[in-house]
Write a protein that holds these residues in place. Structure first.
Motif, PDB file in Angstrom:
ATOM      1  N   PRO A 278       0.782  -1.114   0.224  1.00 54.53           N
ATOM      2  CA  PRO A 278      -0.136  -0.028   0.053  1.00 54.53           C
ATOM      3  C   PRO A 278       0.752   1.312   0.036  1.00 54.53           C
ATOM      4  O   PRO A 278       1.047   1.974   1.117  1.00 54.53           O
ATOM      5  CB  PRO A 278      -0.828  -0.132   1.342  1.00 54.53           C
ATOM      6  CG  PRO A 278       0.049  -0.979   2.042  1.00 54.53           C
ATOM      7  CD  PRO A 278       0.774  -1.976   1.177  1.00 54.53           C
TER       8      PRO A 278
ATOM      9  N   THR B 207      -0.781   4.554   1.026  1.00 53.18           N
ATOM     10  CA  THR B 207      -0.807   4.736   2.340  1.00 53.18           C
ATOM     11  C   THR B 207       0.458   4.962   3.279  1.00 53.18           C
ATOM     12  O   THR B 207       0.327   5.774   4.222  1.00 53.18           O
ATOM     13  CB  THR B 207      -1.709   3.452   2.819  1.00 53.18           C
ATOM     14  OG1 THR B 207      -2.903   3.322   2.261  1.00 53.18           O
ATOM     15  CG2 THR B 207      -2.048   3.274   4.323  1.00 53.18           C
TER      16      THR B 207
ATOM     17  N   GLY C  18       1.994  -3.894   5.255  1.00 52.46           N
ATOM     18  CA  GLY C  18       0.995  -3.963   4.471  1.00 52.46           C
ATOM     19  C   GLY C  18       1.298  -5.000   3.285  1.00 52.46           C
ATOM     20  O   GLY C  18       0.027  -5.501   2.677  1.00 52.46           O
TER      21      GLY C  18
ATOM     22  N   SER D 274       0.515  -8.644   4.671  1.00 53.64           N
ATOM     23  CA  SER D 274      -0.619  -8.705   5.559  1.00 53.64           C
ATOM     24  C   SER D 274      -1.953  -9.500   4.773  1.00 53.64           C
ATOM     25  O   SER D 274      -2.662 -10.030   5.602  1.00 53.64           O
ATOM     26  CB  SER D 274      -1.351  -7.379   5.921  1.00 53.64           C
ATOM     27  OG  SER D 274      -1.650  -6.541   4.992  1.00 53.64           O
TER      28      SER D 274
END
Length: 149
Positions: A21, A24, A66, A69
């Motif tokens: 990500p 983010t 991320g 995950s």
């Protein structure tokens, strides 16, 4: 002969990070740097170099965590690379740590004024901390590798 080369390990880490990500991570790193700098201005504490280093470190950590995950998302190559990363958390954590050291070194060199070697030591310490944190967090997420099969 199940051993893979260091080059292949870096390629697998990069493939796992392909679906990270990034937006983010960039936002969280930027906000963290801005907030810590603002708080430092108000309290007389941390300076610009520390804030930028913290933001860079958080950027790499959010991207790394991320990326692994959700090991069941992405194309086949990305999924396999993420599963490899979950099985080898500290080998995977080398790439985010290297990213931090590479991004933090010019900040330390230009803004901190500690010289070439002092800046390198600071950047390597930041990379080492990201290596440790990313490796431990990825290690705790290993159960995801078993459920993704």
């Amino acid at each position: 002969m199940n051993e893979i080369s260091r080059r292949d390990e870096v390629s697998l880490s990069g493939a796992a990070l392909r679906g990270a990500p990034w937006k983010t991570a960039a936002i969280s790193g930027g906000v963290a740097a801005a907030v810590t700098y603002g708080v430092g201005l108000l309290t007389g504490g941390a300076g610009l170099v520390w804030s930028l280093g913290f933001g860079i470190s958080l950027f790499a950590l959010v991207a790394a965590i991320g990326a692994v995950s959700k090991p069941h998302e992405g194309d086949r190559v990305t999924r396999q690379a993420r599963l490899w990363s979950l099985r080898h958390p500290f080998k995977f954590a080398l790439l985010p740590a290297g990213i931090v050291a590479a991004l933090d070194y010019p900040v330390q060199l230009v803004l901190d004024g500690e010289g070439v070697f002092g800046s390198a030591v600071d950047a390597l310490w930041h990379g080492a901390l990201v290596y440790l944190i990313a490796g431990v967090v990825t290690l705790t997420m290993q159960g995801r590798a078993r459920t993704a099969r």
